[in-house]
Design a protein around this motif. Structure first.
Motif, short mmCIF file in Angstrom:
data_model
loop_
_atom_site.label_atom_id
_atom_site.label_comp_id
_atom_site.label_asym_id
_atom_site.label_seq_id
_atom_site.Cartn_x
_atom_site.Cartn_y
_atom_site.Cartn_z
N ILE A 113 0.84 -1.20 0.00
CA ILE A 113 0.00 0.00 0.00
C ILE A 113 0.87 1.25 0.00
O ILE A 113 1.83 1.35 0.77
CB ILE A 113 -0.95 0.01 1.22
CG1 ILE A 113 -1.91 -1.18 1.17
CG2 ILE A 113 -1.75 1.32 1.27
CD1 ILE A 113 -2.82 -1.28 2.38
N ASP A 114 0.54 2.20 -0.84
CA ASP A 114 1.32 3.43 -0.94
C ASP A 114 1.30 4.20 0.37
O ASP A 114 0.26 4.27 1.04
CB ASP A 114 0.75 4.31 -2.06
CG ASP A 114 1.70 5.44 -2.42
OD1 ASP A 114 1.67 6.47 -1.71
OD2 ASP A 114 2.46 5.29 -3.39
N GLU A 115 2.44 4.78 0.73
CA GLU A 115 2.56 5.53 1.98
C GLU A 115 1.53 6.64 2.10
O GLU A 115 1.07 6.96 3.19
CB GLU A 115 3.97 6.13 2.12
CG GLU A 115 5.05 5.14 2.51
CD GLU A 115 5.10 4.88 4.00
OE1 GLU A 115 4.28 5.47 4.74
OE2 GLU A 115 5.94 4.08 4.43
N THR A 116 1.15 7.24 0.98
CA THR A 116 0.22 8.37 1.01
C THR A 116 -1.15 7.96 1.54
O THR A 116 -1.88 8.79 2.10
CB THR A 116 0.05 9.00 -0.38
OG1 THR A 116 -0.41 8.00 -1.30
CG2 THR A 116 1.37 9.56 -0.89
N VAL A 117 -1.51 6.69 1.39
CA VAL A 117 -2.79 6.21 1.89
C VAL A 117 -2.86 6.36 3.40
O VAL A 117 -3.93 6.61 3.98
CB VAL A 117 -3.01 4.73 1.48
CG1 VAL A 117 -4.26 4.15 2.15
CG2 VAL A 117 -3.11 4.60 -0.03
N PHE A 118 -1.70 6.27 4.06
CA PHE A 118 -1.66 6.32 5.52
C PHE A 118 -1.74 7.74 6.06
O PHE A 118 -1.72 7.95 7.27
CB PHE A 118 -0.42 5.59 6.03
CG PHE A 118 -0.45 4.12 5.72
CD1 PHE A 118 -0.94 3.21 6.64
CD2 PHE A 118 -0.06 3.64 4.47
CE1 PHE A 118 -1.00 1.86 6.35
CE2 PHE A 118 -0.11 2.29 4.17
CZ PHE A 118 -0.59 1.40 5.10
N ASP A 119 -1.85 8.71 5.14
CA ASP A 119 -2.15 10.09 5.55
C ASP A 119 -3.64 10.25 5.81
O ASP A 119 -4.06 11.23 6.44
CB ASP A 119 -1.71 11.09 4.48
CG ASP A 119 -0.20 11.12 4.31
OD1 ASP A 119 0.51 10.84 5.29
OD2 ASP A 119 0.27 11.43 3.19
N ASN A 120 -4.42 9.30 5.32
CA ASN A 120 -5.87 9.33 5.52
C ASN A 120 -6.19 9.15 7.00
O ASN A 120 -5.73 8.20 7.63
CB ASN A 120 -6.51 8.22 4.69
CG ASN A 120 -8.02 8.20 4.80
OD1 ASN A 120 -8.56 7.86 5.84
ND2 ASN A 120 -8.70 8.54 3.72
N ARG A 121 -6.96 10.06 7.56
CA ARG A 121 -7.26 10.04 8.99
C ARG A 121 -7.92 8.73 9.41
O ARG A 121 -7.60 8.16 10.46
CB ARG A 121 -8.15 11.23 9.35
CG ARG A 121 -8.52 11.30 10.83
CD ARG A 121 -9.32 12.55 11.12
NE ARG A 121 -9.79 12.57 12.50
CZ ARG A 121 -10.93 12.02 12.91
NH1 ARG A 121 -11.73 11.42 12.03
NH2 ARG A 121 -11.29 12.08 14.19
N ARG A 122 -8.83 8.23 8.60
CA ARG A 122 -9.55 7.01 8.95
C ARG A 122 -8.59 5.80 8.96
O ARG A 122 -8.69 4.92 9.83
CB ARG A 122 -10.70 6.76 7.97
CG ARG A 122 -11.70 5.71 8.45
CD ARG A 122 -12.81 5.53 7.42
NE ARG A 122 -13.60 6.73 7.28
CZ ARG A 122 -14.68 7.01 7.99
NH1 ARG A 122 -15.09 6.16 8.91
NH2 ARG A 122 -15.36 8.11 7.78
#
Length: 275
Positions: A113-122
């Protein structure tokens, strides 16, 4: 360390050895610890943990793949009871195999999973809830990984979160301290006591620790650090604790007195005073 890296680290370390560590406990001690968490048996707790992994990863993967997912309002008691019921008739070996294969499956699912996905608050909330905080919430046997993670990633947030509070007095009232620095002094003092326990057992397997009376000790700590630069001392002591734990042989965690001290005075103590 990013949320992605921490989630992976918990699956690779904490959860990988969770069952094995529990099984090393004497049966009576293990059951006592599980009962203290509100479960009749260890596999019921594992069923609860597994159900939340399934729930959380379903949402995380949906977000990563830009798919719709159901927004739910959870009745936690019902959800947890259903998890226990779901697996109650499973063969023990088959259930433990499912727990392990699920751990591996979700570990491998997180990696690409791309690191940017983990910027998502949920996504952050679910990673923390089902993999990170859940390990502290259901801490039945402490280990070096969890102690270090708490020292390295959780305690540094205390000061920042307190300073950002709008109603600091409400938090202090709830905690039962006049000043935030008194809470830090309290944490420092109990870390120092934990060091005594660790160093004592390093030198002598028959070491006997004379624990102070809690209320008077806490008051003494407040007075001791009243005029000190507590925030800087807290950071210094935190780093010293990190180095001490890193230098510890993992076998010291087999000593239940050492293990319980580190569980109570480092890991659980953070959540007791979290902002």
């Amino acid at each position: 360390m990013s949320y992605k890296q921490r989630g992976i680290a918990f699956l690779e370390n904490e959860w990988k050895t969770y069952v094995e560590r529990f099984n090393r406990l004497p049966k009576d001690e293990g059951l006592k610890r599980v009962n203290a968490h509100g479960y009749a048996q260890f596999r019921d707790m594992l069923a609860h943990i597994l159900a939340w992994w399934d729930e959380g990863m379903g949402i995380i993967l949906a977000i990563a793949e830009n798919r719709e997912f159901e927004r739910k309002k959870y009745d936690f008691d019902v959800f947890n009871a259903d998890a226990v019921t779901k697996y109650k008739d499973w063969n023990e070996k088959e259930f433990l195999n499912l727990f392990e294969t699920s751990r591996v499956k979700y570990l491998e699912a997180l990696k690409p999973i791309d690191e940017t996905v983990f910027d998502n608050r949920r996504v952050k909330i679910w990673i923390n809830a089902v993999f990170i905080h859940h390990a502290r919430e259901h801490l039945v046997v402490c280990n070096k990984f969890l102690v270090l993670d708490t020292l390295e990633h959780e305690y540094p947030t205390l000061i920042e979160k307190f300073d950002a509070l709008e109603d600091k007095n409400e938090y202090l009232k709830k905690e039962g301290f006049e000043r935030f620095e008194d809470i830090l002094a309290h944490i420092i003092g109990w870390w120092d006591e934990g060091v005594k326990v660790i160093e004592g057992f390093k030198k002598d397997s028959n070491f006997v620790y004379d624990e102070p009376e809690v209320d008077s000790f806490n008051q003494k700590l407040v007075e001791q650090y009243r005029n000190a630069d507590v925030r800087n001392i807290f950071e210094q002591k935190r780093n010293e604790m990190i180095e001490l734990i890193k230098s510890m042989d993992e076998s010291l965690f087999d000593n239940q007195i050492v293990e319980r001290w580190l569980a109570a005075d480092v890991v659980e103590h953070f959540d007791e005073h979290d902002v």
